[in-house]
Write a protein that holds these residues in place. Structure first.
Motif, PDB file in Angstrom:
ATOM      1  N   VAL A   1       0.443  -4.887   3.472  1.00 17.41           N
ATOM      2  CA  VAL A   1       1.575  -5.829   3.378  1.00 17.41           C
ATOM      3  C   VAL A   1       1.048  -7.213   3.359  1.00 17.41           C
ATOM      4  CG1 VAL A   1       3.792  -6.662   4.229  1.00 17.41           C
ATOM      5  CG2 VAL A   1       3.110  -3.992   4.398  1.00 17.41           C
ATOM      6  N   LYS A   2       0.109  -7.552   4.102  1.00 17.68           N
ATOM      7  CA  LYS A   2      -0.298  -8.951   4.169  1.00 17.68           C
ATOM      8  C   LYS A   2      -1.213  -9.503   3.272  1.00 17.68           C
ATOM      9  CE  LYS A   2      -0.781  -8.451   8.908  1.00 17.68           C
ATOM     10  NZ  LYS A   2      -1.497  -8.570   9.957  1.00 17.68           N
TER      11      LYS A   2
ATOM     12  N   LYS B   1       0.560  -8.182  -1.957  1.00 20.74           N
ATOM     13  CA  LYS B   1       0.663  -7.096  -1.288  1.00 20.74           C
ATOM     14  C   LYS B   1      -0.361  -5.814  -1.831  1.00 20.74           C
ATOM     15  CE  LYS B   1       5.521  -7.869  -1.068  1.00 20.74           C
ATOM     16  NZ  LYS B   1       6.760  -7.270  -1.335  1.00 20.74           N
ATOM     17  N   THR B   2      -1.218  -6.423  -2.545  1.00 24.14           N
ATOM     18  CA  THR B   2      -2.002  -5.757  -3.288  1.00 24.14           C
ATOM     19  C   THR B   2      -3.434  -5.586  -2.906  1.00 24.14           C
ATOM     20  OG1 THR B   2      -0.670  -6.179  -5.209  1.00 24.14           O
ATOM     21  CG2 THR B   2      -2.633  -5.436  -5.750  1.00 24.14           C
TER      22      THR B   2
ATOM     23  N   THR C   1       2.609   1.322  -4.425  1.00 22.84           N
ATOM     24  CA  THR C   1       2.594   1.813  -5.655  1.00 22.84           C
ATOM     25  C   THR C   1       1.109   1.539  -6.497  1.00 22.84           C
ATOM     26  OG1 THR C   1       4.712   1.191  -5.774  1.00 22.84           O
ATOM     27  CG2 THR C   1       3.913   1.419  -7.880  1.00 22.84           C
ATOM     28  N   VAL C   2       0.762   2.427  -7.491  1.00 22.89           N
ATOM     29  CA  VAL C   2      -0.526   2.247  -8.208  1.00 22.89           C
ATOM     30  C   VAL C   2      -0.079   1.070  -9.094  1.00 22.89           C
ATOM     31  CG1 VAL C   2      -2.189   3.185  -9.737  1.00 22.89           C
ATOM     32  CG2 VAL C   2      -1.042   4.711  -7.791  1.00 22.89           C
TER      33      VAL C   2
ATOM     34  N   ALA D   1       1.995  -2.428  -1.718  1.00 20.86           N
ATOM     35  CA  ALA D   1       2.620  -2.012  -0.687  1.00 20.86           C
ATOM     36  C   ALA D   1       4.063  -2.365  -1.337  1.00 20.86           C
ATOM     37  CB  ALA D   1       2.697  -2.572   0.524  1.00 20.86           C
ATOM     38  N   SER D   2       4.964  -0.994  -1.328  1.00 24.35           N
ATOM     39  CA  SER D   2       6.256  -1.429  -1.882  1.00 24.35           C
ATOM     40  C   SER D   2       7.360  -1.106  -0.862  1.00 24.35           C
ATOM     41  CB  SER D   2       6.288  -0.322  -2.989  1.00 24.35           C
ATOM     42  OG  SER D   2       6.143   0.947  -2.762  1.00 24.35           O
TER      43      SER D   2
END
Length: 157
Positions: free
Chosen positions: A18-19, A23-24, A66-67, A104-105
């Motif tokens: 998330v950080k 977020k990826t 999510t990819v 992150a979703s």
DNA sequence: GCCAACGTTGGC
DNA sequence: GCCAACGTTGGC
């Protein structure tokens, strides 16, 4: 499609994701062929992925990612300074290891613990719950996905 | 190609 | 910390 990725939170947690910028992150370090095959052949853009914390007091699914990028060669496998460096990958060979990028979703308001999953009749037979299962990339069925979301209560980040 | 030894994962 | 499960390695 739906997937589950295991991670040891002491190494990289859901909150670390998330950080992360945007977020990826790229999901590096998978060094098992079966897991690699799922990443390489299965993961599609937009697929939803549970992030599971393993090797902790209370193993649990923490949230959903999510990819956002399909498989590409794992740069860490050929980086001598990385702990994921693979001695056996010789320069003239092709790097057999891949990463995907995940974003992150949603965070589970109620992380779904392994204990909870064990108690769910509808999750009987999930590979994750089998003793001794070491595969760090696992497919999840739509039914399992829905059951787990019902328990976890995903909330926007 | 068999299989014993070894190493790693990860729940308990 | 123990140990089950299982992938990998290497001697033969």
């Amino acid at each position: 499609m739906y997937w589950l990725l295991k991670t040891e939170p002491s190494v990289f947690s859901f909150e670390d994701l998330v950080k992360s910028p945007n977020k990826t992150t790229c999901w590096e370090g998978v060094r098992n062929y079966q897991a690699r095959n799922f990443l390489r052949d299965g993961f599609q853009k937009g697929d939803l992925v549970f992030i599971y914390h393993s090797n902790v007091e209370e193993p649990a699914i923490m949230g959903i990612a999510t990819v956002v990028r399909t498989a590409y060669p794992d740069p860490f496998a050929v980086d001598r300074k990385s702990k994921y460096f693979d001695e056996r990958v010789k320069p003239r060979d092709k790097n057999p290891w891949v990463v995907v990028d995940v974003q992150a979703s949603e965070r589970f308001a109620n992380p779904v613990t392994r204990e909870q999953m064990m108690a769910q009749a509808s999750l009987k037979g999930m590979a994750l719950l089998k003793r001794g299962n070491r595969l760090s990339v696992l497919p999840i069925t739509k039914d399992q996905y829905q059951t787990l979301c019902k328990l976890g209560k995903p909330t926007a980040l």
